[in-house]
Scaffold this motif. Structure first.
Motif, mmCIF file in Angstrom:
data_model
loop_
_atom_site.group_PDB
_atom_site.id
_atom_site.type_symbol
_atom_site.label_atom_id
_atom_site.label_comp_id
_atom_site.label_asym_id
_atom_site.label_seq_id
_atom_site.Cartn_x
_atom_site.Cartn_y
_atom_site.Cartn_z
ATOM 1 N N HIS A 164 6.833 4.421 9.295
ATOM 2 C CA HIS A 164 6.666 5.463 8.295
ATOM 3 C C HIS A 164 6.404 6.773 9.035
ATOM 4 O O HIS A 164 5.379 6.914 9.709
ATOM 5 C CB HIS A 164 5.490 5.125 7.375
ATOM 6 C CG HIS A 164 5.300 6.106 6.259
ATOM 7 N ND1 HIS A 164 4.151 6.179 5.512
ATOM 8 C CD2 HIS A 164 6.115 7.067 5.770
ATOM 9 C CE1 HIS A 164 4.264 7.134 4.609
ATOM 10 N NE2 HIS A 164 5.443 7.682 4.747
ATOM 11 N N GLN A 166 5.886 10.757 8.534
ATOM 12 C CA GLN A 166 5.589 11.739 7.498
ATOM 13 C C GLN A 166 4.974 12.985 8.115
ATOM 14 O O GLN A 166 4.003 12.908 8.857
ATOM 15 C CB GLN A 166 4.615 11.166 6.456
ATOM 16 C CG GLN A 166 4.339 12.110 5.306
ATOM 17 C CD GLN A 166 5.577 12.332 4.451
ATOM 18 O OE1 GLN A 166 6.138 11.372 3.933
ATOM 19 N NE2 GLN A 166 6.011 13.577 4.314
ATOM 20 N N THR A 192 10.946 9.817 2.108
ATOM 21 C CA THR A 192 9.706 9.635 1.356
ATOM 22 C C THR A 192 9.727 10.533 0.118
ATOM 23 O O THR A 192 10.466 11.524 0.072
ATOM 24 C CB THR A 192 8.493 9.970 2.218
ATOM 25 O OG1 THR A 192 8.596 11.334 2.650
ATOM 26 C CG2 THR A 192 8.422 9.061 3.434
#
Length: 336
Positions: A164, A166, A192
């Motif tokens: 992930h 971000q 996302t």
């Protein structure tokens, strides 16, 4: 019942794409051909290409031990039943031969064909050692969980890595799915919910949904292969100097000279098993492609250059003046 191999990939595109793909696999007489003649099929597409200049992946053919079992499992997991098990003819480097086959829906317009392997014939198309390293699937935001579940339940694949990434303005989720032997590798990517427009958004917009964003070809010598392609005027995505320097600081050494690596977009990454070299390119006649190819040389490494993706996101944020707020990676135990 799990998939045994990626037998072949079917693509469609403009008239020049066949010559380009042949060059991509063997750009010069002194460069060894990537894989065999069977793994990549260029044929009329079953779905209209999103743009006239775009190469599109239409079908991924998987070699299986029992086509009836594979078909039944995929349909029970929700895959569209497009062609139940039947006898067909499969072109191989050694001529056409009858095979048991079936076809189901995959993601977007991409379909999956199951072909039953013949252990006596021992066709090279089913031995799992083709030039295709992995397939990268691009998904719309919010569909990762359902897609992963479908490939796990319907195709017998399992998650070996999740990541992930971000930042304040950009974000993506990556999930790697493999079969037990590692001969089938799918890399799923989705933006996302808070991410601003990225290449993933553009792919989904152009293709009208999910699809295969790139094919990664495994080559024995990335620099030699890339230089030969460059002589054919194939375009490469060059590296940002600060991303390359950050990579060097992270892994300590890149076997490709800095100037050549920057010009050809060659990046390196390292995992517990060894080194990985990778570069990204696009058909030279496609002005602004959303589908592209990756070249990858594995010197022991089994990962996918995830650290380079994070570094690129962070560099974009620095250029935009937005600090990184999170960058997380989780690797699950791999069985390959």
């Amino acid at each position: 019942m799990t998939l045994a191999s990626v037998a072949s990939v079917s693509v469609s595109g403009p008239g020049w794409s066949g010559d380009f793909l042949r060059t991509l696999q063997a750009p010069a007489s002194g460069v060894r051909r990537v894989g065999g003649d069977a793994w990549l099929r260029v044929e009329p597409g079953r779905a209209a290409a999103p743009r006239a200049d775009e190469i599109v992946v239409d079908d991924v053919m998987f070699g299986v031990d029992d086509v009836d079992v594979a078909h039944r499992r995929a349909v029970r997991a929700g895959a569209a039943d497009l062609a139940p098990p039947h006898w067909g003819v499969l072109p191989t480097p050694h001529g056409e031969r009858p095979v048991r086959m079936a076809r189901v829906g995959g993601i977007g317009h991409v379909t999956h064909t199951f072909v039953e392997r013949d252990p006596v014939a021992r066709d090279a198309a089913f031995d799992g050692r083709q030039g295709l390293d992995h397939l990268a699937l691009c998904l719309p935001c919010g569909t990762m969980g359902a897609t992963v579940a479908r490939y796990e339940a319907g195709f017998g694949l399992h998650v070996t890595q999740t990541e992930h990434i971000q930042t304040r303005s950009l974000g993506m989720i990556n999930t790697v799915l493999q079969n037990a032997s590692g001969s089938v590798k799918l890399v799923l990517s989705a933006p996302t919910p808070t991410s601003q427009t990225t290449q993933l958004h553009r792919f989904v917009d152009v293709h009208g949904g999910a699809g295969i964003q790139h094919l990664a070809l495994r080559v024995p010598a990335l620099l030699a292969h890339s230089l030969a392609l460059k002589r054919h005027e194939v375009n490469f995505a060059g590296s940002m100097p600060e991303v390359f320097d950050a990579m060097l600081a992270r892994i300590g050494h890149c076997p490709v000279p800095r100037d050549a690596a920057l010009a050809l977009g060659i990046m390196a990454d390292r995992d517990a098993d060894g080194l990985l070299l990778q570069s990204f390119l696009a058909p030279s006649r496609t002005a602004e492609p959303v589908f592209f190819f990756e070249l990858i040389e594995r010197q022991g490494a089994r990962g996918f250059g995830a650290a380079n993706i994070r570094a690129l996101f962070e560099a974009v944020e620095r250029v935009q003046g937005a600090p990184v707020v999170a960058a997380e990676s989780q690797r699950q135990p791999a069985t390959v």
